[in-house]
Design an enzyme around this catalytic site. Structure first.
Site, PDB file in Angstrom:
ATOM      1  CG  MET A  30      -5.522  -7.301   2.753  1.00 21.07           C
ATOM      2  SD  MET A  30      -7.191  -6.946   3.225  1.00 21.07           S
ATOM      3  CE  MET A  30      -8.134  -7.198   1.821  1.00 21.07           C
ATOM      4  CD  GLU A  35       2.600 -11.851 -13.015  1.00 24.61           C
ATOM      5  OE1 GLU A  35       3.720 -11.165 -13.172  1.00 24.61           O
ATOM      6  OE2 GLU A  35       2.601 -13.041 -12.793  1.00 24.61           O
ATOM      7  CG  HIS A  37      -0.468  -9.089  -4.764  1.00 20.29           C
ATOM      8  ND1 HIS A  37      -1.570  -9.965  -4.837  1.00 20.29           N
ATOM      9  CD2 HIS A  37      -1.018  -7.906  -3.999  1.00 20.29           C
ATOM     10  CE1 HIS A  37      -2.726  -9.703  -4.233  1.00 20.29           C
ATOM     11  NE2 HIS A  37      -2.363  -8.536  -3.419  1.00 20.29           N
ATOM     12  CD  GLN A  61      -8.282  -3.566   4.535  1.00 19.87           C
ATOM     13  OE1 GLN A  61      -7.283  -3.462   4.998  1.00 19.87           O
ATOM     14  NE2 GLN A  61      -8.520  -3.620   3.092  1.00 19.87           N
ATOM     15  CG  ASP A 150      -7.172  -1.523  -4.607  1.00 19.35           C
ATOM     16  OD1 ASP A 150      -8.393  -1.875  -5.039  1.00 19.35           O
ATOM     17  OD2 ASP A 150      -6.219  -2.273  -4.432  1.00 19.35           O
ATOM     18  CB  SER A 185      -9.225  -8.342  -8.120  1.00 19.10           C
ATOM     19  OG  SER A 185      -9.728  -8.513  -6.911  1.00 19.10           O
TER      20      SER A 185
HETATM   21  O1  PAF Z   1      -4.686  -3.343  -0.643  1.00 17.20           O
HETATM   22  C1  PAF Z   1      -4.945  -4.251   0.037  1.00 17.20           C
HETATM   23  O2  PAF Z   1      -4.659  -5.385  -0.175  1.00 17.20           O
HETATM   24  C2  PAF Z   1      -5.044  -3.730   1.593  1.00 17.20           C
HETATM   25  O3  PAF Z   1      -6.246  -2.743   1.526  1.00 17.20           O
HETATM   26  C3  PAF Z   1      -3.851  -3.307   2.258  1.00 17.20           C
HETATM   27  C4  PAF Z   1      -3.305  -2.223   1.552  1.00 17.20           C
HETATM   28  C5  PAF Z   1      -2.997  -4.284   2.184  1.00 17.20           C
HETATM   29  C6  PAF Z   1      -4.187  -2.754   3.730  1.00 17.20           C
HETATM   30  O4  PAF Z   1      -4.743  -3.983   4.429  1.00 17.20           O
END
Ligand code: PAF
Length: 283
Positions: A30, A35, A37, A61, A150, A185
């Site tokens: 998103m 780091e 990612h 979501q 997550d 995060s």
């Molecule tokens: O973990 C996230 O950033 C989101 O839940 C995802 C997997 C990109 C879905 O929108």
């Protein structure tokens, strides 16, 4: 590096790669990349010929009182970081591109979405499953990469992929932490200086729990949760949403730590809800 905003253009590019026999790794995000990612992108780069990162703050979501509008966004910094990580394509659709007028198809799941974040955030995993399934259909990756922070999301996506015969591999990658222990995060950006200090109670609780299980041999879920709660109770800004001990795949509560077990927690520091967890594999 390409930055594409439409499904059509993205499909065309990945189709050309596929015709060349190239393997594609997808890192769904998103945005407001950090780091955590980047570690997913690096792993994807090692294991595939092409890496696609999606950047899309997925409205479906988020609950009505959640932080969709204020979720941090910085496309310029994210693009520069992706270029640095040698990402081949950023897919950054608009909300209208992903959910055109008339959109009404969703992916729902029983059981493993009932507890933990699924209980605290009704509808959250329906939104996650739906957007992730769409991303899989658009990008057609061989592998997709998600962070273990997550943990329930990873279990849900793994289940969906298997249940719906999606035919790709889901790769779960270790949580990346700040040097003082806080799990990385995008939502850490919400924390004031005082809250940032208070947030360390979350990783402290995780490390304490992990030590109790792995070094002291604690197997009783109730005692473990009580010990972790004690650490969090010492921090006035921390409000526990949940601390649960569950089967690592089933996400069902267990009384004893036995086999692959997930110890997961969600804690409010002020208004910011932070997640952390650890997994134990006992004989
Ligand atoms: O973990 C996230 O950033 C989101 O839940 C995802 C997997 C990109 C879905 O929108």
């Amino acid at each position: 590096m390409e930055i594409l905003h439409t499904v059509k253009e993205t499909r065309e590019l990945v189709r050309a790669w596929r015709i060349n026999g190239e393997r594609i790794g997808l890192v769904p995000t998103m945005g407001f990349l950090h780091e955590g990612h980047f570690s997913l992108m690096r792993r994807a780069k090692r294991e595939n010929d092409r890496v696609v990162t999606s950047i899309f703050v997925n409205p479906i979501q988020f609950g009505p009182k959640e932080d969709f509008a204020s979720y941090p966004r910085d496309m310029e910094a994210d693009s520069a970081a992706c270029r640095h990580e040698a990402v081949d394509l950023i897919f950054a659709p608009t909300v209208e591109e992903m959910y055109p007028v008339g959109f009404c198809s969703y992916i729902d799941m029983d059981k493993i979405t009932a507890g933990l974040c699924g209980k605290s955030r009704p509808g959250h995993f329906r939104g996650v499953c739906t957007v992730v399934a769409k991303l899989f259909n658009i990008v057609t990756p061989d592998k997709a990469y998600f962070g273990q922070k997550d943990a329930q999301q990873v279990a849900v996506i793994q289940r969906m992929t298997r249940d719906l015969s999606m035919g790709l591999e889901i790769v779960s990658c270790p949580t990346v932490r700040e040097s003082d222990g806080l799990a990385k995060s995008s939502r850490n950006a919400y924390l004031s200086a005082e809250e940032r200090k208070a947030a360390l109670a979350v990783s402290r609780a995780v490390f304490k729990g992990e030590k109790l299980v792995k070094e002291k041999g604690e197997r009783d879920a109730g005692r473990l949760i009580a010990a972790m709660r004690e650490t969090l109770a010492a921090e006035p800004l921390a409000k526990v949403d949940y601390i649960e001990v569950v089967g690592a795949e089933s996400m069902e509560k267990v009384d004893r730590i036995d086999g692959s077990t997930l110890v997961a927690l969600a804690v409010f520091i002020g208004k910011t809800r932070l997640l952390d967890n650890f997994v134990c594999h006992t004989a």
